[in-house]
Design a protein around this motif. Structure first.
Motif: not given
Ligand code: HEC
Length: 98
Positions: A34, A64, A28, A31, A93, A72-74, A36, A89
């Motif tokens: 790409s 989220y 998991l 994914s 981490f 924006t993404m999450m 993080h 997942v």
């Molecule tokens: C398309 C790009 C992208 C992917 C794929 C992605 N993330 Fe994120 N993630 C972000 C962005 C950008 C943020 C900042 C908040 C926002 O704008 O969504 C974020 C924020 C987060 C946060 C919050 C961190 C904080 O300190 O508040 C967590 C936890 C997180 N991601 C976990 C994950 C996990 C687990 C996955 C895989 C299952 C994942 N993300 C996949 C782009 C991504």
């Protein structure tokens, strides 16, 4: 009596460990790489998520997913996983050294 107590502790420990599937967690997590970075060690603008507390991450991901927190993404990404997958997942981490 002591032996029985010990056996119970062992059984409990085993069943607890069984709740976390390391292979599934790792699959998991791929994914997430790409955006993080490998194992969540982000070098870009996305948050560094390696070593984040399991409970905190799980709660954040659920927020989220269910729209309690907007990103924006999450917000989009979290919806693609079941609650159990998000928990797996988060375990993955949380076990990585920052
Ligand atoms: C398309 C790009 C992208 C992917 C794929 C992605 N993330 Fe994120 N993630 C972000 C962005 C950008 C943020 C900042 C908040 C926002 O704008 O969504 C974020 C924020 C987060 C946060 C919050 C961190 C904080 O300190 O508040 C967590 C936890 C997180 N991601 C976990 C994950 C996990 C687990 C996955 C895989 C299952 C994942 N993300 C996949 C782009 C991504």
């Amino acid at each position: 009596m002591k032996k029985i107590a010990l056996a119970l502790v062992c059984l409990y420990g085993m069943s607890f460990a069984g709740d976390y599937d390391a292979t599934q967690g790792q699959m998991l997590a791929l994914s997430c790489a790409s955006c993080h970075g490998t194992d969540g060690k982000s070098t870009a603008v996305t948050p560094y998520i390696a070593g984040m507390g399991k409970t905190t991450m799980y709660k954040t991901l659920l927020d989220y997913k269910y729209g309690r927190k907007v990103g924006t993404m999450m917000s989009k990404h979290a919806k693609g996983f079941s609650d159990n997958e998000l928990e797996q997942v988060s375990y993955y981490f949380s076990k990585i050294k920052r």
